[in-house]
Design an enzyme around this catalytic site. Sequence first.
Site, PDB file in Angstrom:
ATOM      1  N   ALA A   1      48.740   0.955  28.463  1.00 18.16           N
ATOM      2  CA  ALA A   1      48.088  -0.243  27.906  1.00 18.16           C
ATOM      3  C   ALA A   1      48.633  -1.541  28.487  1.00 18.16           C
ATOM      4  O   ALA A   1      48.402  -2.611  27.920  1.00 18.16           O
ATOM      5  CB  ALA A   1      48.239  -0.255  26.395  1.00 18.16           C
ATOM      6  N   ALA A   2      49.302  -1.466  29.618  1.00 16.45           N
ATOM      7  CA  ALA A   2      49.923  -2.676  30.172  1.00 16.45           C
ATOM      8  C   ALA A   2      48.893  -3.754  30.482  1.00 16.45           C
ATOM      9  O   ALA A   2      49.086  -4.933  30.163  1.00 16.45           O
ATOM     10  CB  ALA A   2      50.719  -2.325  31.425  1.00 16.45           C
ATOM     11  N   GLY A   3      47.792  -3.357  31.111  1.00 20.89           N
ATOM     12  CA  GLY A   3      46.757  -4.333  31.429  1.00 20.89           C
ATOM     13  C   GLY A   3      46.124  -4.926  30.180  1.00 20.89           C
ATOM     14  O   GLY A   3      45.809  -6.125  30.129  1.00 20.89           O
ATOM     15  N   ASP A   4      45.934  -4.101  29.160  1.00 16.89           N
ATOM     16  CA  ASP A   4      45.367  -4.599  27.908  1.00 16.89           C
ATOM     17  C   ASP A   4      46.328  -5.564  27.220  1.00 16.89           C
ATOM     18  O   ASP A   4      45.911  -6.591  26.673  1.00 16.89           O
ATOM     19  CB  ASP A   4      45.051  -3.433  26.976  1.00 16.89           C
ATOM     20  CG  ASP A   4      43.993  -2.510  27.549  1.00 16.89           C
ATOM     21  OD1 ASP A   4      43.153  -2.988  28.329  1.00 16.89           O
ATOM     22  OD2 ASP A   4      44.027  -1.309  27.229  1.00 16.89           O
TER      23      ASP A   4
END
Length: 322
Positions: free
Chosen positions: A265-268
């Site tokens: 979920a890094a991009g989120d």
Amino acid sequence: MGSSVCVIGSSNTDMVIKADKLPAPGETVIGGTFLMNPGGKGANQAVAAARLATPLPGSGQQEATVITFVANVGNDVFGRQARQQFEREGIRGDFITTDADEPSGVALIGVDGGGENCIMVASGANARLNQSQVANALASIAEPSNTVVLLQLESPMPTVTYAIRACHEKGMRVVLNPAPAQVIDPAVLACLYAITPNETEAELLTGIRVTDETTARQAARSLHDAGVPNVVITLGSRGAYVSTDSGAETKLVTAPPVTAVDTTAAGDCFNGALAVALAEGQRLFEAVAFACKAASISVTRMGAQASLPHRHEVEALPLLSN
């Protein structure tokens, strides 16, 4: 006047297996750890924004940013659990609709020993998010000029396109996270405030393979030529390349060095943090630095929403020299 972030997108339940390696086509990998977590790009970004929306005492920000989520869930246990989670996070859920016919979305995620992942998604109710639902949500926003709208591409493209155009007409700043990667109408790109592709998504949108700062600059220029005023290309552990006002200002904003265990979920996390910082009035470069710090914390933890940090954790990280 208070600030707000409206996230329009997907809600899934993530079923995660962490193993030493990801399977090749036709291969079965034995010996993993199973986790089940709430997820979906839209939901992840809404939760990330909600956890970061309450400013610390003495920050100068008087009110917490209001986070609204527009989504579809199924009439099933996953949908009910998702609604309960959004309520716990303090997310405004007036425009989360329960679909009577389609199940809630699910994602099957594999994570290897280095934190890399592969994901398969069954959209379910997410595929029925429609323009009428978006219109109702946007009509409820009292201060359009103080609102940042955040979208991704796990929702039907006609709905995304409608939302971008409608928000632009209302004077809202629209941030598009073009994931999963797909081709976008240039006329729609011109309605954005900012676009936030990663290297793969930037290549699909521009035809330019992004491998370093030079190629990131070239890809950003291509997106500027398509009408996007602000481009933020996320570069994983290296941070993010930022190009504003059709290339007038450019900078590589570095991320804090960390040991990644799960990048799911890094991009989120990055996008939710970016939207909150912009809604609070931070300049784009400052907002990207804040988002890089938030994302760097998220990759040190397993899971999607379980990995998302709170405001005090991000503020505790030292400022970076960019």
